[in-house]
Design a protein around this motif. Structure first.
Motif, PDB file in Angstrom:
ATOM      1  N   ASP A  11       1.055  -1.354   0.092  1.00 54.38           N
ATOM      2  CA  ASP A  11      -0.338   0.081   0.096  1.00 54.38           C
ATOM      3  C   ASP A  11       0.900   1.475   0.208  1.00 54.38           C
ATOM      4  O   ASP A  11       2.018   1.149   0.656  1.00 54.38           O
ATOM      5  N   ASP A  12       0.358   2.606  -0.287  1.00 54.87           N
ATOM      6  CA  ASP A  12       1.447   3.539  -0.586  1.00 54.87           C
ATOM      7  C   ASP A  12       1.743   4.261   1.101  1.00 54.87           C
ATOM      8  O   ASP A  12       3.379   4.151   0.456  1.00 54.87           O
ATOM      9  N   ALA A  13       1.817   3.544   2.351  1.00 60.11           N
ATOM     10  CA  ALA A  13       2.043   3.980   3.476  1.00 60.11           C
ATOM     11  C   ALA A  13       3.064   3.141   3.526  1.00 60.11           C
ATOM     12  O   ALA A  13       4.446   3.616   3.884  1.00 60.11           O
ATOM     13  N   GLN A  14       3.428   1.898   3.529  1.00 66.09           N
ATOM     14  CA  GLN A  14       4.650   0.930   3.357  1.00 66.09           C
ATOM     15  C   GLN A  14       5.628   1.270   2.527  1.00 66.09           C
ATOM     16  O   GLN A  14       6.732   0.961   2.652  1.00 66.09           O
ATOM     17  N   VAL A  15       5.337   1.619   0.526  1.00 68.50           N
ATOM     18  CA  VAL A  15       6.034   2.240   0.029  1.00 68.50           C
ATOM     19  C   VAL A  15       6.437   3.851   0.255  1.00 68.50           C
ATOM     20  O   VAL A  15       7.394   3.560   0.333  1.00 68.50           O
ATOM     21  N   GLU A  16       6.225   4.355   0.772  1.00 71.29           N
ATOM     22  CA  GLU A  16       6.652   5.797   1.315  1.00 71.29           C
ATOM     23  C   GLU A  16       7.812   4.948   3.070  1.00 71.29           C
ATOM     24  O   GLU A  16       8.605   5.938   2.027  1.00 71.29           O
ATOM     25  N   ARG A  17       7.407   4.567   3.376  1.00 67.08           N
ATOM     26  CA  ARG A  17       8.216   4.283   4.556  1.00 67.08           C
ATOM     27  C   ARG A  17       9.448   3.133   4.241  1.00 67.08           C
ATOM     28  O   ARG A  17      10.512   3.563   4.518  1.00 67.08           O
ATOM     29  N   LEU A  18       9.100   2.414   2.929  1.00 67.34           N
ATOM     30  CA  LEU A  18      10.326   1.687   2.361  1.00 67.34           C
ATOM     31  C   LEU A  18      11.501   2.790   1.455  1.00 67.34           C
ATOM     32  O   LEU A  18      12.516   2.629   1.720  1.00 67.34           O
ATOM     33  N   ASP A  19      10.561   3.509   0.836  1.00 61.48           N
ATOM     34  CA  ASP A  19      11.549   4.449   0.657  1.00 61.48           C
ATOM     35  C   ASP A  19      12.648   5.630   1.209  1.00 61.48           C
ATOM     36  O   ASP A  19      13.464   5.704   0.854  1.00 61.48           O
ATOM     37  N   ALA A  20      11.826   5.998   2.072  1.00 62.21           N
ATOM     38  CA  ALA A  20      12.336   6.535   3.739  1.00 62.21           C
ATOM     39  C   ALA A  20      13.683   5.484   3.977  1.00 62.21           C
ATOM     40  O   ALA A  20      14.923   6.118   3.410  1.00 62.21           O
ATOM     41  N   ILE A  21      13.276   4.739   4.176  1.00 63.32           N
ATOM     42  CA  ILE A  21      14.461   3.846   4.231  1.00 63.32           C
ATOM     43  C   ILE A  21      15.435   3.539   3.403  1.00 63.32           C
ATOM     44  O   ILE A  21      17.358   3.209   4.111  1.00 63.32           O
ATOM     45  N   ALA A  22      15.052   3.584   2.558  1.00 64.48           N
ATOM     46  CA  ALA A  22      15.849   3.284   0.845  1.00 64.48           C
ATOM     47  C   ALA A  22      17.278   4.311   0.896  1.00 64.48           C
ATOM     48  O   ALA A  22      17.784   4.302   0.780  1.00 64.48           O
ATOM     49  N   ASP A  23      16.174   5.042   0.992  1.00 60.51           N
ATOM     50  CA  ASP A  23      16.748   6.476   0.452  1.00 60.51           C
ATOM     51  C   ASP A  23      18.164   7.104   1.873  1.00 60.51           C
ATOM     52  O   ASP A  23      19.422   7.061   1.411  1.00 60.51           O
TER      53      ASP A  23
END
Length: 81
Positions: A11-23
């Protein structure tokens, strides 16, 4: 090692959290997901092993007399300091 592409829906929240960690980690989403899967699978494997170990002790509890014998044997065979 060859890799297989697997479709996983987030979901969108999971992608946002994942992207924040990946960055922050300067890694890709895929690398973080691979690491997370490895950690999760290892943890589940350890939990299963722990459960089997506990179950084995319930089926065949430790014998206090046998433990005392092992303690005495260890003490007798340990070199004096």
């Amino acid at each position: 090692m060859a890799r297989v592409q697997v479709l996983v829906q987030l979901d969108d929240a999971q992608v946002e959290r994942l992207d924040a960690i990946a960055d922050a980690a300067e890694d890709s989403r895929s690398e973080l997901i691979r690491r997370a899967i490895d950690l999760y699978v290892d943890a589940v494997g350890e939990a299963v092993a722990d459960a089997r170990y506990a179950e084995a002790y319930q089926r065949l509890p430790e014998d206090p007399a046998e433990l005392e014998m092992f303690r005495r044997l260890a003490a007798a065979s340990w070199p004096e300091a």
